[in-house]
Design a protein around this motif. Structure first.
Motif, PDB file in Angstrom:
ATOM      1  N   ASP A  99     161.397 -25.472 104.688  1.00  0.00           N
ATOM      2  CA  ASP A  99     160.088 -24.808 104.785  1.00  0.00           C
ATOM      3  C   ASP A  99     159.270 -25.049 103.521  1.00  0.00           C
ATOM      4  N   ASP A 142     155.241 -10.619  99.563  1.00  0.00           N
ATOM      5  CA  ASP A 142     155.918 -10.463 100.854  1.00  0.00           C
ATOM      6  C   ASP A 142     155.688 -11.638 101.785  1.00  0.00           C
ATOM      7  N   ARG A 143     154.427 -12.113 101.780  1.00  0.00           N
ATOM      8  CA  ARG A 143     154.059 -13.154 102.736  1.00  0.00           C
ATOM      9  C   ARG A 143     154.843 -14.431 102.474  1.00  0.00           C
ATOM     10  N   ALA A 146     158.404 -13.904 103.344  1.00  0.00           N
ATOM     11  CA  ALA A 146     158.608 -13.921 104.792  1.00  0.00           C
ATOM     12  C   ALA A 146     158.566 -15.342 105.328  1.00  0.00           C
ATOM     13  N   ARG A 147     157.603 -16.125 104.852  1.00  0.00           N
ATOM     14  CA  ARG A 147     157.449 -17.475 105.410  1.00  0.00           C
ATOM     15  C   ARG A 147     158.578 -18.411 104.994  1.00  0.00           C
ATOM     16  N   ARG A 149     161.499 -17.258 104.138  1.00  0.00           N
ATOM     17  CA  ARG A 149     162.732 -16.513 104.429  1.00  0.00           C
ATOM     18  C   ARG A 149     163.593 -16.357 103.165  1.00  0.00           C
ATOM     19  N   LYS A 151     164.576 -13.868  99.514  1.00  0.00           N
ATOM     20  CA  LYS A 151     164.618 -12.507  98.973  1.00  0.00           C
ATOM     21  C   LYS A 151     164.852 -12.586  97.461  1.00  0.00           C
ATOM     22  N   ALA A 665     154.896  -6.612 106.073  1.00  0.00           N
ATOM     23  CA  ALA A 665     155.924  -7.635 105.899  1.00  0.00           C
ATOM     24  C   ALA A 665     156.452  -8.070 107.265  1.00  0.00           C
ATOM     25  N   GLN A 666     156.649  -7.057 108.157  1.00  0.00           N
ATOM     26  CA  GLN A 666     157.139  -7.389 109.505  1.00  0.00           C
ATOM     27  C   GLN A 666     156.133  -8.243 110.267  1.00  0.00           C
ATOM     28  N   SER A 668     153.927 -10.190 108.997  1.00  0.00           N
ATOM     29  CA  SER A 668     153.894 -11.524 108.393  1.00  0.00           C
ATOM     30  C   SER A 668     154.976 -12.410 109.006  1.00  0.00           C
ATOM     31  N   ARG A 669     156.141 -11.794 109.229  1.00  0.00           N
ATOM     32  CA  ARG A 669     157.233 -12.583 109.808  1.00  0.00           C
ATOM     33  C   ARG A 669     156.945 -12.908 111.274  1.00  0.00           C
ATOM     34  N   PRO A 672     153.482 -15.771 111.305  1.00  0.00           N
ATOM     35  CA  PRO A 672     153.469 -16.443 109.999  1.00  0.00           C
ATOM     36  C   PRO A 672     152.136 -17.113 109.684  1.00  0.00           C
TER      37      PRO A 672
END
Lengths: 821, 228
Positions: A99, A142-143, A146-147, A149, A151, A665-666, A668-669, A672
């Motif tokens: 990604d 967060d974005r 999320a994109r 994946r 942490k 955040a959710q 965004s996932r 995307p």
């Protein structure tokens, strides 16, 4: 000359001791005190609001450039003892596994942020950052997490670097500055940059120098920096990057200017009345001086020096009272302040003195010059006085009023509206007063009413002056009330508790329904999706758009940047047409501020390049936009058919209820491609400006109200000596006190009711005009105001009648005839 | 020895424009008054006495004729010139005293001296207040003085700069008979001791009789002229 100065000094001291100058000194001191207090307080609060708004810059001031900044900017900041920080912003791909996402990168060195909070979420919980991440570490939002994946603790690729994710960005203070704020965010340490391979020839980097520190030092630094700006360099301004904050700050300033304007109007009226009273009382002395051998030049010299001394004393007294008052006002709002107000400067006091002097010279000057022309024969026949030069009085008053109005209002529109309201009130008051006198003289029945009308008619000029002063006094008070009651509330209602705090971009048309269902599940309701498309402005009336053609910096930048365009024939609810016709088949609707900056007018042809397709049309209308409503709005809007074949996306803004922080955040996932912007910080800033301005305005309002009541009583007192003398004669002729009170009540009631009615009408119309035309608020004309105002005028008249009745009861008729004082 | 005239009037007249016609309020007054003499201008109310006084003192300008005061023609002087001449040569006493209410007796008496730029104003004014019997009321304001006392202050103010001529407009008109007589005595006594010329407007025949010359007016015309 020395003899004149000595005599003037002695006369001044004697007048002071005898209380002769009391009224004039009081009026001037109240004027200067009111303007000083409001000026100082407003200046300090404005300073605080601006500095708080600067939290959105992460600094007190920021200079930026498309090239490394010359060292002199930092050197001059260091010289002034300011704290510094450097940032470099650019876009770059961030990758993890297969990604890759285009992210907005900010490289920091040294302390950061200088103002506001950079809030991070780590494995240990949330913390505020004070400086750049450690070398080798990055913080992402967060974005991006999320994109890609990822942490906290994972690594990502940035150019040639492998960087560890140290924390997630919860809130950034200077998001406002980033035009690329739509992209996911990444913060890194600037020392990692050289080996990242991210920066090379032709990289588009924004270099920023952030400074913070003492407010005066920052102002001085801004001044020198502005003077040394070169090509591609600019001072960042939160007002420019955040139209919502700009509008809120501007509105706060306009409110304060309006209140100051009304205070100045009331003060001017008080000075005029006091000067008249001073002039009347000094006429005998001037006649005696001329009889005893003083030349006119000498009299003028005497009066000038005496007035100058009176002014100096009033300026000192007013300055002291103003200073204490603003300190008291600051103390009263101390709990609602985010931090201490900046220190006051003597400038508002000097400005108030200059305004007081302008009022004295312009409004009272002609009356006082007339005093210098008092004929000496007055010593033999007391009724003699210098003929008034009406044209001189009127023109001097008009010039002084215009100067003060323009100065205080800061905008011709506001000055003209308030001046128009006052002029209108004076004309209507004059006409109505004349009609009432004529009409009632014919039909009045009863002893008291007939005598009252006859006396009013006999002192027609004095009655007119009193009516005018009372009308202006009441108008000032009602306008203040309208500002406090109607306009301020209208502003507060603009930002309801559920004002949008999230913007979502780049929603694809085929996602629209699913998107709305998703956000509705998180408690979001009423989100309206609107089409949006990017377009580069290319032609204006057939000529290519060239930034260098514009002198204005903002115009230059706007002409370079891509526009967010939209379409829809219906005018949006929070937009208002100012010029032109509604959109039909084809044409542009342009925001009025943008049109002014870029010199666009109705009828011009604008051409945009939308994804390689040129779209040109004429400007059909200009409209205002409520930027501070936090709803989606566009500078330029076209019609549907114009964009028929263009690839579009959708945009919306909505209110995310509190406690749903994870929702974004959710989303965004789940989506995307969609970009979410949290504008809660900006919203909070606007709320802060509004809240603080409202408390400040309410306090200043109470202060001005008190000053206004003093003016009203002074206006009613204008004809008191004449009324007392007449009452004394009537009493000597056998009238009992009830009859005298009835006559005075009729007189007061006629003047009070007329002035009240006129002031109420003028205030209702002027308040509505200022609200809609200057403050851009939706307000209705308050038609009940004239009714309340008439009642208030009558109540005031009753109050004064009762007071004068008590005064009369204490004095003998003979004493009153001799000295009605 | 013939004393040179200090005040001369030649065919003096004043008319004013009334609503429908021109009104002569004074016409054809001519006389010559020697220095040190005293002249009473008498007549009923509205006969033009005060108008004549204001023309003679240069407080107003005539529509006809000329006035010569202390050797200077008032017609040749502008308002400031007339004011300077009054400051140099004339003193005034009025029916309504014309004391400034916010000033003390001493400060009122000092005024003409201060206007003349005299540094000894306080001493001179103080000694004149002593002379008119108000030495113990110097720091009182007019409000706390009786009518007679106020007129004494006015006399002190009038004599303090040492004028050549004193214009008095009904000086006893606001006072009761007894007080009026005492003020008149004082006025003539001071006049005699200082050698000042006195021009007195009055309707009090007894007061007029104490003057060396007399002009009687009726409807703006001189109907009797004695000693001038």
């Amino acid at each position: 000359m020395r003899a004149v100065a000595t005599l003037a000094w002695r006369q001044f001291l004697r007048g002071l001791r005898a209380g002769e100058h009391r009224t004039l000194i009081a009026a001037l001191a109240v004027t200067i005190a009111a303007l000083t207090a409001v000026g100082l307080f407003a200046g300090r609060v404005n300073g605080l609001l601006n500095s708080e708004a600067n939290n959105l810059l992460a600094a007190d001031a920021v200079v930026s450039a498309d090239h490394p900044l010359p060292a002199h900017f930092a050197a001059s900041a260091r010289q002034r003892g300011l704290t510094l920080a450097h940032t470099q912003s650019f876009s770059s791909m961030a990758a993890a596994g297969d990604d890759a996402v285009l992210a907005s990168v900010k490289a920091l060195d040294g302390p950061y942020p200088l103002r506001g909070t950079l809030l991070l979420a780590t494995a240990q919980g949330e913390r505020a950052a004070r400086a750049a991440p450690r070398p080798g570490e990055v913080w992402i939002d967060d974005r991006l997490a999320a994109r890609l994946r990822l942490k906290v603790g994972d690594t990502l690729r940035l150019g040639t670097l492998q960087q560890r994710i140290g924390a997630l960005i919860v809130r950034e203070p200077d998001l406002a500055l980033e035009f690329s704020g739509l992209q996911p965010r990444l913060i890194m340490n600037a020392t990692d940059l050289p080996r990242s391979g991210l920066i090379g020839f032709g990289s588009r980097i924004r270099y920023r120098l952030l400074v913070a520190g003492d407010a005066n030092a920052v102002t001085a630094w801004r001044g020198t920096t502005e003077a040394r700006l070169d090509r591609g360099e600019r001072l960042e301004n939160v007002r420019e990057s955040q139209p919502q904050v700009r509008r809120a700050l501007e509105r706060a300033e306009t409110f304060l200017r309006l209140v100051t304007l009304l205070a100045a109007t009331l003060a001017g009226t008080a000075v005029l009345l006091a000067a008249r009273r001073y002039s009347t009382r000094q006429a005998d002395a001037v006649a005696l001086f001329v009889t005893l051998g003083a030349t006119r030049a000498r009299i003028r010299g005497l009066l000038f020096i005496e007035l100058a001394l009176i002014f100096v004393l009033a300026a000192l007294l007013g300055g002291a009272v103003g200073w204490v008052t603003q300190e008291a006002l600051s103390w009263l709002i101390r709990d609602s302040l985010p931090k201490a107000l900046p220190a006051p400067t003597p400038l508002p006091w000097l400005a108030a003195c200059a305004l007081g002097l302008t009022l004295l010279a312009g409004v009272a000057g002609p009356t006082l010059m007339q005093l210098a022309r008092t004929p000496p024969a007055r010593v033999l026949r007391r009724e003699l006085s210098a003929p008034p030069r009406l044209w001189l009085s009127l023109s001097a008053t008009l010039i002084a009023a215009c100067a003060v109005f323009y100065w205080v209002a800061g905008s011709a529109k506001l000055a003209l509206l308030v001046a128009g309201g006052i002029a209108g009130a004076l004309v209507v008051a004059g006409l109505l007063g004349w009609l009432l006198l004529k009409g009632m003289s014919r039909f009045a029945r009863g002893f008291a009413a007939r005598i009252a009308l006859r006396q009013l008619a006999r002192r027609s000029w004095l009655s007119a002056a009193q009516l005018g002063a009372l009308a202006i006094g009441l108008l000032g008070l009602w306008l203040l009330t309208a500002v406090e009651r109607d306009l301020l509330s209208a502003w507060e209602q603009r930002l309801p508790a559920d004002a949008p705090n999230v913007f979502a971009f780049n929603i694809q048309p085929d996602q629209a329904q699913a998107f709305q269902t998703t956000i509705a599940a998180d408690g979001v309701s009423g989100a309206v999706l609107q089409p949006m498309i990017r377009g580069r402005w290319q032609t204006h009336n057939g000529k290519p758009v060239e930034p260098k053609r514009y002198d204005d910096d903002r115009a230059k930048r706007l002409s370079e940047r891509e526009f967010n365009l939209s379409w829809g024939e219906m005018l949006r609810a929070d937009n208002r047409l100012t010029t032109g016709a509604p959109l039909a088949d084809s044409g542009w609707s342009v925001e009025v501020g943008l049109a002014e900056t870029l010199g666009i007018q109705v009828g011009d042809t604008l051409g945009f390049d939308v994804g390689g397709t040129p779209i040109a049309a004429r400007v059909v209308n200009l409209r205002t936009v409520e930027w501070d409503s936090f709803r989606v709005n566009f500078f330029v809007v076209g019609t549907g058919p114009m964009f028929a074949d263009a690839p579009t996306s959708l945009i919306t803004s909505f209110h995310l209820p509190p406690g749903r922080d994870n929702a974004m955040a959710q989303w965004s996932r789940a989506y995307p491609n969609v970009t979410f912007i949290d504008v809660a910080q900006v919203l909070n800033e606007v709320r802060r400006v509004l809240g603080l301005s409202a408390s400040v305005l309410r306090l200043v309002f109470v202060f001005c109200l008190a000053a206004g009541i003093v003016v009203l009583l002074a206006a009613l007192e204008t004809s008191a000596p004449e009324r007392r003398r007449e009452a004394a004669i009537l009493r000597a002729l056998g009238a009992h006190s009830r009859q005298i009170a009835a006559i005075q009540w009729w007189e007061g009631a006629l003047i009070g009711a007329t002035a009240g009615l006129v002031a109420g009408l003028a205030a209702a119309v002027t308040g509505w005009a200022v609200g809609t035309q200057v403050l851009g608020l939706t307000v209705a004309i308050n038609w009940l105001l004239p009714l309340y105002s008439t009642a208030a005028g009558l109540a005031l008249a009753a109050l004064v009648t009762v007071w004068e009745r008590r005064q009369l009861a204490r004095s003998s008729a003979l004493a009153l005839i001799r000295d009605p004082g | 020895m013939t004393l040179s005239p200090i005040l001369e009037a030649e065919a003096l007249g004043k008319h004013v424009a009334a609503a429908t016609e021109e009104l002569d309020i004074l016409a054809g007054v001519s006389f010559s008054l020697a220095a040190g003499a005293s002249l009473a201008i008498v007549g009923a109310s509205g006969s033009g006495k005060s108008t004549l006084l204001s023309l003679l003192a240069g407080l107003d300008t005539p529509t006809r004729g000329t006035v010569k005061l202390a050797g200077e023609s008032l017609g040749a002087l502008d308002e400031d010139g007339r004011a300077r001449l009054r400051g140099r040569a004339a003193g005034f006493v009025f029916q309504s005293f014309q004391l400034l209410p916010e000033l003390t007796a001493l400060e009122n008496a000092m005024l003409p001296l201060e206007l003349a730029g005299r540094h000894d104003a306080e001493t001179v004014a103080g000694s004149w207040l002593d002379r008119v019997g108000l030495g113990n009321r110097k720091h009182h304001t007019p409000r706390t003085l009786s009518g007679g006392e106020q007129q004494r202050v006015a006399l002190a103010r009038a004599f303090a700069p040492g004028p050549q001529i004193l214009f008095a407009d009904e000086p006893t008109g606001s006072l009761d008979t007894h007080t009026g007589e005492r003020i008149a005595d004082l006025l003539f006594e001071l006049n005699a001791s200082t050698g000042t010329t006195l021009v007195l407007v009055t309707h009090d025949e007894k007061l007029a009789a104490r003057c060396s010359a007399r002009l009687r007016l009726a409807a703006g015309q001189v109907i009797e002229q004695v000693g001038v």
